[in-house]
Every structure is written in structure tokens, then in C-alpha cells.
Write an enzyme that holds these catalytic residues in place. Sequence first.
Site, short mmCIF file in Angstrom:
data_model
loop_
_atom_site.label_atom_id
_atom_site.label_comp_id
_atom_site.label_asym_id
_atom_site.label_seq_id
_atom_site.Cartn_x
_atom_site.Cartn_y
_atom_site.Cartn_z
N GLY A 6 0.85 -1.20 0.00
CA GLY A 6 0.00 0.00 0.00
C GLY A 6 0.88 1.24 0.00
CB ILE A 33 -1.74 -3.02 -7.56
CG1 ILE A 33 -2.84 -2.49 -6.66
CG2 ILE A 33 -1.20 -4.34 -7.06
CD1 ILE A 33 -4.09 -3.36 -6.66
CE1 TYR A 139 -11.46 0.47 8.50
CE2 TYR A 139 -10.06 -0.56 6.86
CZ TYR A 139 -10.23 0.32 7.91
OH TYR A 139 -9.17 1.06 8.38
#
Length: 318
Positions: A6, A33, A139
Site C-alpha cells: 500500500g 498496484i 472493513y
Amino acid sequence: TILITGGLGQLGVECGKLLRSQYGAKKIILSDIREPSNAILQAGPYHFVDILDPKGLEKVVVDNKVDWIVHLSATLSAKGELDIPLATKVNIQGMHNIIELANHYKLRLFVPSTIGAFGPDSPRNPTPNITVQRPRTIYGVSKVYAELLGEYYHHKFNLDFRCLRLPGVVSCDLPGGGTTDYAIDMFHSAMTKGTYECYLTPKTTVPMIYITDCLRAINEFLVVPTDTIQRRVYNIHAMSFHPEGLAKEIQNYYPAFEITYKTDPIRQEIADSWPEVLDDTEARKDWGWNPKYDFKKMVQTMVDQVKVFYDEEPQRAK
Ligand code: VAH
């Protein structure tokens, strides 16, 4: 070598800068990514790595002799509610891949948890380290999974797993997909538009932390000798505030600034299920956690930071 997943996110970019200032640029690998900016590429090693690709992850760890992983990849609360399969893959399968790799190579592993790991059945003020955790977002569920999995691997395999439950992080950089993002958006809107339409009600109170304190906590917690920390998962707290209070404080800098409200039921329900104050007594006692940014200092700093953000690149204000 430290691998940050991240690495292009709200915490990743700044975490990379801090750790590089401490250990040297070459020792810190950012991974994500997305396509990195030139600035990112010039600052130090960056690898395109998908946490859903165990072989790709393993290659970066082996080729670069990684010994710590700071795993910051996640789909945040509001975005997760709009794409549950994505949040499940990234936050649960991704965590599984990371912890398997960390355990195989005996890496030190830091994973952030969140106020979102608590739910409406948890005590809200204060919320202790150990209490009922029945979050109502994918989450939150995925972060409870991460906490439990990390503690299990620590007790079963002695994996050096470390986790801090973070408040909403306030930073100049817009994360995207969070419920606490209103606090960041408000500064940008105050500067660029002079008005802000808030998706939470005026008195919605959640714990928040300024990014500098957040990253210092991670940095300090990463190096605490493993046998001096009494638990693998700690709450840390810095401040709590609500949209009305933040708008008033910002008006000290932008007197003409006006806030309006248009509640988003999804994010309102999420915020209403979260703690109002985290009890971080143990983090303060066990490894000396101590915030340096209170509410007023955070607002002052953010006003200055957002000004620089637009002075540097005026076209951002479009
Ligand atoms: C979110 N900023 O809003 C993140 C964070 C505590 C909140 O996890 O989802």
C-alpha cells in the site's frame, strides 16, 4: 530491508519517507498496484506487487532480503461497503498471503487495525484494548480477522506480529474510501471553495490522529523489543472531534468558510457504530506512546500543509 505494501496510499507514501529518513532510501521498498509518480521512483525502490499474488510477493521478499513488512494495503470502510468482494479479497485474502509469507521467512510484521474494528456493542467512551468487537463493516470484520490471525500466529509460531488500532488519520493527502475522510476534505474545500458540504451530522465524534503522530507511533512501535510489549494489538488515541468543531476551528483561519450538511446514510451509520474515545493507557505505559499533535496544533499544521499543497501545484485547485 522493509517492504511497505500500500506504498502509494495515504499512509504508505509518508511512511516510506519517514522510514527512509531513518534507515536510508535503499532499505525501504514501496509496493503497490498502481503506477508510481516520477517523484516516487526517484525517492527509492518501488515494486509493482499485488498482495493477491503470493509468488510475486515472495519474489520481492527473497530478492531484496526483506526482514520487516509494514502491511498498509487495505480497502477502507466506506469503499468496502460498496464492494464487499473486493474488500474481502484485499483485506482478508491479502492479509492471509502476507502473514503466511511473514511466518515462512520469520519476518517482523506490522499491520494497522482501526477504530473500525469495534462496533455498536463495544463501549464507546472509552473503548478498551480488550472488549466486544462486532463491527458492522466488512472493513471492520477484516481488521478483527487480521488482529486475531496475527495473535494466533504469534502464539502458535512466535511470529513477531505487531498491530496498532489507528484513529481516523488526518493528512493533506486524500486517501479515498474512508468514513473519516471528511476531516481532510474540509481543509481542501475551505481553501479552494470556501464551503464544504459534510456527509456526517455536526456532532458526529470519532477519534482522529495527525499523520505525523500516527507514523511516529508505527516507527517507535516497530523497534520496541518484542518481550517488552505485553500485547500484540494496542489502541492509540490522540484526539476526538466532530465536523461542527472542526469547521469552527478552521474559521479561525478562513473566517468566511461555511459548512453545510448532507448526510450520507451509509457513512453516518458507520461513524455512529465507532468509538468516540480509545483507551490507550497500556500503549503509553508499555512502550511510551505519547501524541504530540492536539486538535488545535493539527488544524494549524493542516492549514499550512494544504496551502503548500496548492501553492506548489495551483492546477490542483480545479
Ligand atoms: C476509514 N480512514 O475511514 C479509515 C480509517 C478509522 C477510519 O480506518 O475507513
